[in-house]
Design an enzyme around this catalytic site. Structure first.
Site, short mmCIF file in Angstrom:
data_model
loop_
_atom_site.label_atom_id
_atom_site.label_comp_id
_atom_site.label_asym_id
_atom_site.label_seq_id
_atom_site.Cartn_x
_atom_site.Cartn_y
_atom_site.Cartn_z
N HIS A 158 0.84 -1.25 0.10
CA HIS A 158 0.24 0.04 -0.05
C HIS A 158 0.79 1.41 0.13
CE1 HIS A 158 -3.09 2.46 1.22
NE2 HIS A 158 -4.08 2.23 1.49
N GLU A 258 -0.65 1.45 -5.29
CA GLU A 258 -0.49 0.27 -4.60
C GLU A 258 -0.79 -0.95 -4.96
OE1 GLU A 258 -4.11 0.16 -1.50
OE2 GLU A 258 -3.65 2.64 -1.40
O1 TA6 Z 1 -5.94 1.40 -0.27
C1 TA6 Z 1 -6.67 2.97 0.25
C2 TA6 Z 1 -7.71 2.22 1.33
O2 TA6 Z 1 -8.18 0.96 1.38
C3 TA6 Z 1 -8.03 3.65 1.83
O3 TA6 Z 1 -9.97 2.99 1.10
C4 TA6 Z 1 -8.49 4.10 2.96
O4 TA6 Z 1 -9.49 4.02 3.72
C5 TA6 Z 1 -7.24 3.26 3.24
O5 TA6 Z 1 -6.91 2.50 1.99
C6 TA6 Z 1 -6.77 3.76 3.86
O6 TA6 Z 1 -6.62 2.47 5.28
P1 TA6 Z 1 -6.05 2.30 7.52
O7 TA6 Z 1 -6.62 1.11 7.44
O8 TA6 Z 1 -4.63 2.45 6.90
O9 TA6 Z 1 -6.73 3.81 6.96
#
Ligand code: TA6
Length: 282
Positions: A158, A258
């Protein structure tokens, strides 16, 4: 040949990380989550964005760098389970370091199933992150099924990229690709390069070529193997205010691209088989 430095560090709260320095780059990787939270090539700006208000605390994922979402990406069907899986907050083991040459350091981290992980996800697994730090950042996330039944994973490296100003960046390489819009749950087709003037949270599918992040002062490349899905995310103004460990205006200087196996790109791994998701960033 100058030797690379690999230093073990511990914060006063017990949070442990490794600092690597060689002739071409510097990197910092936390043992919790095998989380790369800093990577900087010589005399260049850091490639990764890291929140100014990031938590370096046990059981909390660092906001920024490269969280490892595994063994599921996003929400689980069981909403009581943690978003993006448990690997990013688990304590990994450092299993190997290799100074390949003055410019290249290789490091391997490992995570194995435990009694606790079996309660969250009922499969025996071995997960390895192999990182190569040189003038490129190379990450290989290898999942091995050591159970006697197949399992399915979704996952992502990510990556939070640091950008000069979100209004002035473009992402190339995803034009004409189908995507799932995670904000509307609609399936769409990308039309043109991606630019930002609102919240974007999309899972692109059928991605086979490299993706390029064009910033005003630099061009970054993302090459993936073992993957045909890429997630692009910027929370924009309102969601940024609601996010943990993020300043209100943090959305201006970051974008996530990602490297994933998500949605239609989920992978089934049979007993004694492995799957590797590889991302090369430069
Ligand atoms: O990859 C995008 C995502 O799934 C978003 O929807 C967003 O909220 C983010 O990742 C971050 O997630 P987290 O659980 O680290 O707050």
């Amino acid at each position: 040949m100058e030797n690379a430095l690999i230093e073990y560090k511990k914060l006063s709260n017990g949070f442990e990380y490794i600092e690597i320095e060689n002739s071409s780059a510097v990197a910092k990787i936390a043992l919790q989550g095998a989380h790369i939270f800093h990577y900087e090539q010589n005399s260049k700006e850091p490639l990764l964005w890291l929140s100014d208000t990031s938590d370096f605390e046990m059981a909390k994922s660092i906001r920024g760098g490269v969280p490892i979402c595994w063994p599921w990406f996003g929400l689980n069907k069981d909403k009581s389970l943690p978003q993006h899986g448990f690997a990013r907050t688990a304590l990994w083991k450092l299993t190997n370091t290799n100074e390949a040459d003055a410019n290249t350091t290789e490091i391997t981290f490992k995570l194995q199933y435990t009694k606790e992980s079996l309660k969250l996800w009922p499969y025996k697994f071995e997960l390895e992150l192999h990182v190569r730090i040189s003038d490129r950042l190379v990450m290989e996330l290898k999942t091995t099924n050591i159970d006697d039944k197949p399992f399915e994973i979704t996952q992502a490296l990510h990556t939070y990229f640091r950008v000069s100003d979100i209004l002035h960046v473009a992402i190339e390489g995803l034009d004409k690709k189908p995507y799932l819009d995670a904000l509307t749950y609609k399936r769409e087709i990308q039309n043109a390069d991606i630019t930002f003037n609102q919240e974007v949270d999309r899972v692109y599918q059928e991605v086979s070529d490299e993706v390029i992040l064009k910033d005003t002062n630099r061009t970054l490349h993302v090459e993936n193997e073992g993957s045909s899905s890429i997630v692009v995310w910027n929370p924009w103004i309102d969601k940024c205010k609601r996010m943990s460990a993020m300043n209100d205006d943090a959305y201006k200087n970051m974008v996530c691209i990602e490297s994933a196996n998500a949605f239609e790109d989920a992978r089934v791994i049979k007993p004694n088989k492995s799957h590797t998701l590889k991302a090369t960033l430069y």
